[in-house]
Design a protein around this motif. Structure first.
Motif, PDB file in Angstrom:
ATOM      1  N   ILE A 368       0.824  -1.165   0.047  1.00 33.90           N
ATOM      2  CA  ILE A 368       0.005   0.040  -0.064  1.00 33.90           C
ATOM      3  C   ILE A 368       0.983   1.255   0.126  1.00 33.90           C
ATOM      4  N   ASP A 369       1.878   1.161   0.739  1.00 34.17           N
ATOM      5  CA  ASP A 369       2.909   2.244   0.910  1.00 34.17           C
ATOM      6  C   ASP A 369       3.503   2.792  -0.381  1.00 34.17           C
ATOM      7  N   ALA A 370       3.750   1.715  -1.214  1.00 36.34           N
ATOM      8  CA  ALA A 370       4.327   1.623  -2.631  1.00 36.34           C
ATOM      9  C   ALA A 370       3.295   2.375  -3.484  1.00 36.34           C
ATOM     10  N   ASN A 371       2.439   2.058  -3.427  1.00 34.62           N
ATOM     11  CA  ASN A 371       1.057   2.638  -4.229  1.00 34.62           C
ATOM     12  C   ASN A 371       0.689   4.024  -3.939  1.00 34.62           C
ATOM     13  N   VAL A 372       0.808   4.159  -2.779  1.00 35.78           N
ATOM     14  CA  VAL A 372       0.405   5.517  -2.436  1.00 35.78           C
ATOM     15  C   VAL A 372       1.484   6.446  -2.696  1.00 35.78           C
ATOM     16  N   ASP A 373       2.977   5.996  -2.735  1.00 31.21           N
ATOM     17  CA  ASP A 373       4.044   6.820  -2.993  1.00 31.21           C
ATOM     18  C   ASP A 373       3.914   7.132  -4.455  1.00 31.21           C
ATOM     19  N   ALA A 374       3.569   6.098  -5.184  1.00 23.82           N
ATOM     20  CA  ALA A 374       3.560   6.411  -6.819  1.00 23.82           C
ATOM     21  C   ALA A 374       2.538   7.302  -6.995  1.00 23.82           C
ATOM     22  N   GLY A 375       1.326   7.199  -6.290  1.00 25.45           N
ATOM     23  CA  GLY A 375       0.299   7.969  -6.616  1.00 25.45           C
ATOM     24  C   GLY A 375       0.751   9.328  -6.314  1.00 25.45           C
ATOM     25  N   GLU A 386      -7.156   9.732  -4.429  1.00 22.12           N
ATOM     26  CA  GLU A 386      -7.281   8.556  -4.210  1.00 22.12           C
ATOM     27  C   GLU A 386      -5.922   7.990  -3.317  1.00 22.12           C
ATOM     28  N   ALA A 387      -4.905   8.591  -3.664  1.00 22.96           N
ATOM     29  CA  ALA A 387      -3.667   8.268  -2.763  1.00 22.96           C
ATOM     30  C   ALA A 387      -3.570   8.494  -1.475  1.00 22.96           C
ATOM     31  N   ASP A 418       7.291   1.958   6.858  1.00 24.03           N
ATOM     32  CA  ASP A 418       7.870   2.475   5.729  1.00 24.03           C
ATOM     33  C   ASP A 418       7.384   3.715   5.049  1.00 24.03           C
ATOM     34  N   MET A 419       6.059   3.696   4.871  1.00 24.60           N
ATOM     35  CA  MET A 419       5.634   4.986   4.432  1.00 24.60           C
ATOM     36  C   MET A 419       5.350   6.125   5.381  1.00 24.60           C
ATOM     37  N   GLU A 420       5.366   5.954   6.663  1.00 22.02           N
ATOM     38  CA  GLU A 420       5.269   6.792   7.809  1.00 22.02           C
ATOM     39  C   GLU A 420       6.728   7.529   7.533  1.00 22.02           C
ATOM     40  N   VAL A 421       7.940   6.826   7.390  1.00 21.23           N
ATOM     41  CA  VAL A 421       9.217   7.375   7.275  1.00 21.23           C
ATOM     42  C   VAL A 421       9.325   8.171   6.176  1.00 21.23           C
ATOM     43  N   ASP A 423       6.731   9.510   4.351  1.00 22.24           N
ATOM     44  CA  ASP A 423       5.728  10.803   4.685  1.00 22.24           C
ATOM     45  C   ASP A 423       6.481  11.743   5.563  1.00 22.24           C
ATOM     46  N   ALA A 424       6.901  11.528   6.591  1.00 21.70           N
ATOM     47  CA  ALA A 424       7.779  12.559   7.693  1.00 21.70           C
ATOM     48  C   ALA A 424       8.730  12.914   6.561  1.00 21.70           C
ATOM     49  N   MET A 425       9.667  12.562   5.954  1.00 20.37           N
ATOM     50  CA  MET A 425      10.625  13.052   5.015  1.00 20.37           C
ATOM     51  C   MET A 425      10.101  14.280   4.120  1.00 20.37           C
ATOM     52  N   ARG A 426       9.060  13.652   3.559  1.00 21.15           N
ATOM     53  CA  ARG A 426       8.312  14.898   2.554  1.00 21.15           C
ATOM     54  C   ARG A 426       7.911  15.761   3.450  1.00 21.15           C
ATOM     55  N   ALA A 427       7.142  15.692   4.274  1.00 24.23           N
ATOM     56  CA  ALA A 427       6.338  16.875   5.397  1.00 24.23           C
ATOM     57  C   ALA A 427       7.574  17.605   5.721  1.00 24.23           C
ATOM     58  N   GLY A 428       8.658  17.302   5.946  1.00 26.12           N
ATOM     59  CA  GLY A 428       9.783  17.985   6.177  1.00 26.12           C
ATOM     60  C   GLY A 428      10.304  19.060   5.312  1.00 26.12           C
TER      61      GLY A 428
END
Length: 673
Positions: A368-375, A386-387, A418-421, A423-428
């Motif tokens: 799911i993390d990979a698909n969200v990231d791709a979205g 959707e992402a 996975d995605m939490e990390v 997401d945190a990097m992207r939010a920063g």
């Protein structure tokens, strides 16, 4: 010859050192030692001195002045008066001859006191009060004017000496004097310089001596506005300092929050993070099946079925990697929870057939993390909306697993997911600048260690763009730390308040250096800089007075221009160059040499100031002692004014013998036939 020596002694000791009271003292002493009466002795002494001073007026006046100098110098040793010479008249770190109203008042007081004593001593009996009053007024005027005159003459002397004999020693002393004055205005001493520079070095700020106090910044600004090698050195040094401010600011950010590399392979980052928590994940995987109906309902969703295909790809990749390492790949295999069901001819859908285990659910989450990231990246397979929806569903999904398997929650708390990390990097990077500090504090407080590290990495990358991308001359450190709101947002990223305080101090100092360099090199024509320029030229008014005297006041004449040019050249240029070397010093050896020079100059000022002031006081009292006229020789005057007249007019004596005009007429009548 004995009479000449006696007269000289009376001039020096009695009229000079004794301030006019020597004749009274000598007469009293003689009367007590068996001489004549006091009044008789006093008259004889005065008559003898009157004859000596009339015969040797220049010698007598010189001796009176010389003797009168001694009381003035002695007055400097009286408690409360010495500061007038050593401190008030010339501060310890300044140049000799600086005046203050307090110093002038004390000098006027010395002149007034000595003037009254001298005036009363030089007056005759019955006129003592009048003499004291006149002497007091004279002394007050002399005491107030003498320091000003002495400073003017000293300025003229230094002006001539500096331009006639500009020795290295004189240049160094001149520069050190101005340097010490600037330090004193800022409340610093020479010994404070090395410690201040070391403090800046410790926090990564490349300051020079000129950066250490407002007074030194003023001095550097004054030197920088001149032409010549000194101004060029300051310009080159500060331009180098400014050029590196962006790199140093980013370096401070990196050292302070210790981020990773934002553009490293995210999958590798995820794998590295997972490896750190591998033991905890193994414990969670040992839990076995999850039968929670909420989980089973989520697994029926199309997005989760699509994510399972991605999870299998991840699993197969890890199995292949394990084979390459010579490890058993079976532990990376997933439980096959779906089977293909033909819903229409040739069309198959995945249908849930069994309960998942924790490993399968964890890999499903990674899919799911990979698909969200791709979205989020490019809209691959789904829209951004959707992402976002799938990301929110994933959070609920993970919360249920945490509830069912505490060991899994513990592993994620260490790893952060996975995605939490990501997401945190992207939010920063993308959201930090737009967030309020309260939001940052709340977000960071709920992050795992891995998420917080990733968030720092994102913030660092975002700040890098803030620092490096804009063009032009701007204060990078000020842009990072200048806002109180930004400070409040950055503080939660640090492990302790002390670490943040150090980071803040470093950037604020870097920002200060940039501002100082702009000010020094900018050359704003402010009144403060004009005043500093007058002080820098030294002895303001001396050179201008000479130019005016030569030209007769015609400032636009060729001679006037030449005269003013003389007052501005040679020694000021060399002094400016010396000051530039001192102000731009940064190497320990150079700094130590500057400190030694400043301390030597400061130590020499007080003795020179005392000598100069004592000399001024001596000149005042010497003038007062020599001012009064010598006594008259009364023994040489006629006793009778009428006899004096008769001696001057021919025939007057015979005419003076006729006491009665009537008798004269009668005598004349009798003589007739």
């Amino acid at each position: 010859m004995a009479g000449e020596a006696k007269g000289a002694a009376r001039a020096f000791l009695g009229q000079g050192l004794g301030m006019g009271w020597g004749d009274e003292a000598e007469a009293w002493l003689r009367s007590k030692l068996g001489g004549g009466e006091y009044d008789s002795e006093l008259e004889n002494i005065r008559n003898e001195y009157a004859r000596y001073s009339a015969k040797h007026p220049m010698t007598a006046g010189g001796l009176e002045f010389t003797g009168g100098v001694v009381p003035g110098i002695a007055a400097m040793l009286i408690p409360g008066m010495q500061p007038a010479g050593a401190a008030a008249l010339a501060p310890a770190a300044a140049t000799v001859g600086k005046l203050s109203l307090g110093a002038l008042g004390k000098m006027a007081g010395i002149g007034s006191t000595m003037g009254m004593i001298s005036g009363a001593g030089s007056a005759e009996e019955g006129q003592r009060l009048s003499g004291a009053s006149t002497g007091g007024m004279l002394g007050t005027v002399l005491g107030g004017a003498a320091p000003v005159a002495a400073r003017t003459l000293g300025a003229l002397g230094r002006w001539a000496a500096e331009r006639t004999f500009p020795t290295e020693k004189r240049i160094a002393s001149r520069a050190a004097g101005k340097f010490n004055t600037a330090l004193e205005e800022s409340g610093m001493a020479p010994r404070d310089i090395p410690l201040a520079l070391q403090t800046d070095r410790a926090i990564g700020v490349p300051s020079v001596i000129a950066n250490l106090s407002p007074g030194l910044v003023d001095l550097a600004e004054t030197v920088a506005q001149r032409t010549g090698s000194g101004a060029r050195k300051i310009e080159e040094t500060l331009n180098r300092q400014k050029t590196g401010t962006r790199e140093r600011t980013h370096g401070q950010v990196v050292r302070a929050i210790n981020p990773g590399s934002y553009y490293d392979d995210e999958q590798r980052l995820v794998q590295d993070l997972r490896n750190k928590a591998s033991g905890l994940y193994d414990a969670a995987y040992a839990h076995g099946e999850i039968t929670d109906p909420r989980i089973m309902a989520a697994l029926d969703a199309p997005a989760f079925k699509a994510a399972f295909q991605k999870a299998k790809q991840i699993s197969e990749t890890e199995m292949a990697a394990a084979k390459l390492r010579g490890e058993d790949p079976s532990k990376f295999a997933l439980r096959d929870i779906y089977y293909p069901k033909e819903v229409k001819p040739g069309i198959f859908e995945l249908e849930l057939k069994t309960y998942p285990d924790v490993r399968t659910l964890d890999y499903l989450k990674r899919g799911i993390d990979a698909n969200v990231d791709a979205g989020f990246r490019s809209g691959q397979g789904m829209s951004t909306a959707e992402a976002i929806a799938l990301r929110d569903m994933r959070r609920t999904f993970v919360d249920i697993i945490d509830e069912q398997v505490p060991a899994y929650k513990q592993a994620r708390a260490e790893y952060g997911g996975d995605m939490e990390v990501i997401d945190a990097m992207r939010a920063g990077m993308n959201d930090f600048n737009k967030m309020d500090h309260e939001q940052v504090m709340k977000m960071v407080a709920g992050m795992s260690t891995a998420e917080k590290d990733a968030f720092r990495t994102g913030v660092a990358r975002g700040l890098y763009s803030t620092i490096m991308k804009p063009s032009g001359n701007f204060n990078a450190a000020q842009r990072v730390i200048g806002s109180p709101e930004m400070q409040a947002k950055l503080q939660p990223l640090f492990d302790s308040p002390a670490h943040f305080s150090l980071f803040k101090a470093a950037l604020e100092r870097e920002s200060q250096l940039f501002s100082q360099a702009n000010r020094i090199l900018g050359g704003s024509p402010t009144g403060k800089r004009l005043q500093m320029s007058d002080q820098f030229e030294g002895d303001p008014g001396a050179g201008e007075a000479i130019a005016t005297a030569i030209t007769g006041g015609f400032g636009s004449s060729l001679l006037g221009l030449a005269s003013r040019a003389v007052t501005k050249t040679q020694i000021p240029e060399k002094t400016a160059s010396k000051l530039a070397d001192m102000l731009m010093s940064t190497a320990p050896r150079d700094v130590a040499a500057v400190v030694r020079l400043l301390e030597q100059q400061a130590e020499s000022v007080a003795p020179r100031a005392f000598k100069a002031t004592a000399g001024t006081a001596g000149a005042v009292t010497g003038t007062e002692a020599a001012f009064w006229p010598s006594p008259e020789d009364k023994s040489a005057l006629p006793a009778d004014m009428e006899a004096d007249v008769r001696s001057e007019i021919p025939g007057a004596q015979e005419e003076a013998g006729l006491s009665d005009i009537e008798a004269d007429i009668e005598k004349d009548l009798k003589a007739r036939p």
